[in-house]
Design a protein around this motif. Structure first.
Motif, PDB file in Angstrom:
ATOM      1  N   PHE A   2       0.865  -1.167   0.000  1.00  0.00           N
ATOM      2  CA  PHE A   2       0.000   0.000   0.000  1.00  0.00           C
ATOM      3  C   PHE A   2       0.906   1.222   0.000  1.00  0.00           C
ATOM      4  N   ASP A   3       0.731   2.107  -0.949  1.00  0.00           N
ATOM      5  CA  ASP A   3       1.555   3.313  -1.005  1.00  0.00           C
ATOM      6  C   ASP A   3       0.710   4.523  -0.694  1.00  0.00           C
ATOM      7  N   HIS A   4       1.213   5.331   0.233  1.00  0.00           N
ATOM      8  CA  HIS A   4       0.505   6.550   0.590  1.00  0.00           C
ATOM      9  C   HIS A   4       1.495   7.533   1.198  1.00  0.00           C
ATOM     10  N   GLY A  37      11.588  -1.472   5.694  1.00  0.00           N
ATOM     11  CA  GLY A  37      10.772  -1.399   4.489  1.00  0.00           C
ATOM     12  C   GLY A  37       9.320  -1.053   4.741  1.00  0.00           C
ATOM     13  N   LEU A  38       9.026  -0.490   5.920  1.00  0.00           N
ATOM     14  CA  LEU A  38       7.645  -0.163   6.257  1.00  0.00           C
ATOM     15  C   LEU A  38       7.247   1.230   5.806  1.00  0.00           C
ATOM     16  N   ASP A  52       4.304  -0.148   3.534  1.00  0.00           N
ATOM     17  CA  ASP A  52       3.711  -1.440   3.893  1.00  0.00           C
ATOM     18  C   ASP A  52       2.744  -1.237   5.052  1.00  0.00           C
ATOM     19  N   ARG A  53       1.510  -0.919   4.717  1.00  0.00           N
ATOM     20  CA  ARG A  53       0.498  -0.629   5.737  1.00  0.00           C
ATOM     21  C   ARG A  53       0.233  -1.839   6.630  1.00  0.00           C
ATOM     22  N   MET A  54       0.158  -3.037   6.055  1.00  0.00           N
ATOM     23  CA  MET A  54      -0.092  -4.233   6.858  1.00  0.00           C
ATOM     24  C   MET A  54       1.093  -4.520   7.783  1.00  0.00           C
ATOM     25  N   GLY A  55       2.298  -4.267   7.323  1.00  0.00           N
ATOM     26  CA  GLY A  55       3.471  -4.440   8.170  1.00  0.00           C
ATOM     27  C   GLY A  55       3.444  -3.479   9.347  1.00  0.00           C
TER      28      GLY A  55
END
Length: 70
Positions: A2-4, A37-38, A52-55
């Motif tokens: 997820f990129d934001h 990498g989060l 990495d939204r889930m991370g």
């Protein structure tokens, strides 16, 4: 993945003050999250890209002790 991008609208020093932590502590944690990498810190730290939204969610639920000062 997820990129934001989040525009903080303040410096890391101002953000650290708002959070009640030392700027160096905030910088260290942001660096750790970036190395994992989060997220990606851009510019002078006033823009953060969530990679990495889930991370990040797993980390927040897991309660990594090294991040507890924040």
């Amino acid at each position: 993945m997820f990129d934001h991008r989040v525009e903080l609208g303040m410096t890391q020093t101002e953000l650290a003050t708002l959070l009640g932590v030392a700027r160096q502590s905030l910088n260290r944690v942001l660096g750790e999250l970036q190395r994992d990498g989060l997220l990606r810190v851009e510019g002078s730290g006033t823009s953060i890209e969530l990679v990495d939204r889930m991370g990040l969610r797993r980390l927040s639920v897991g309660g990594d002790a090294s991040l507890s000062p924040l």
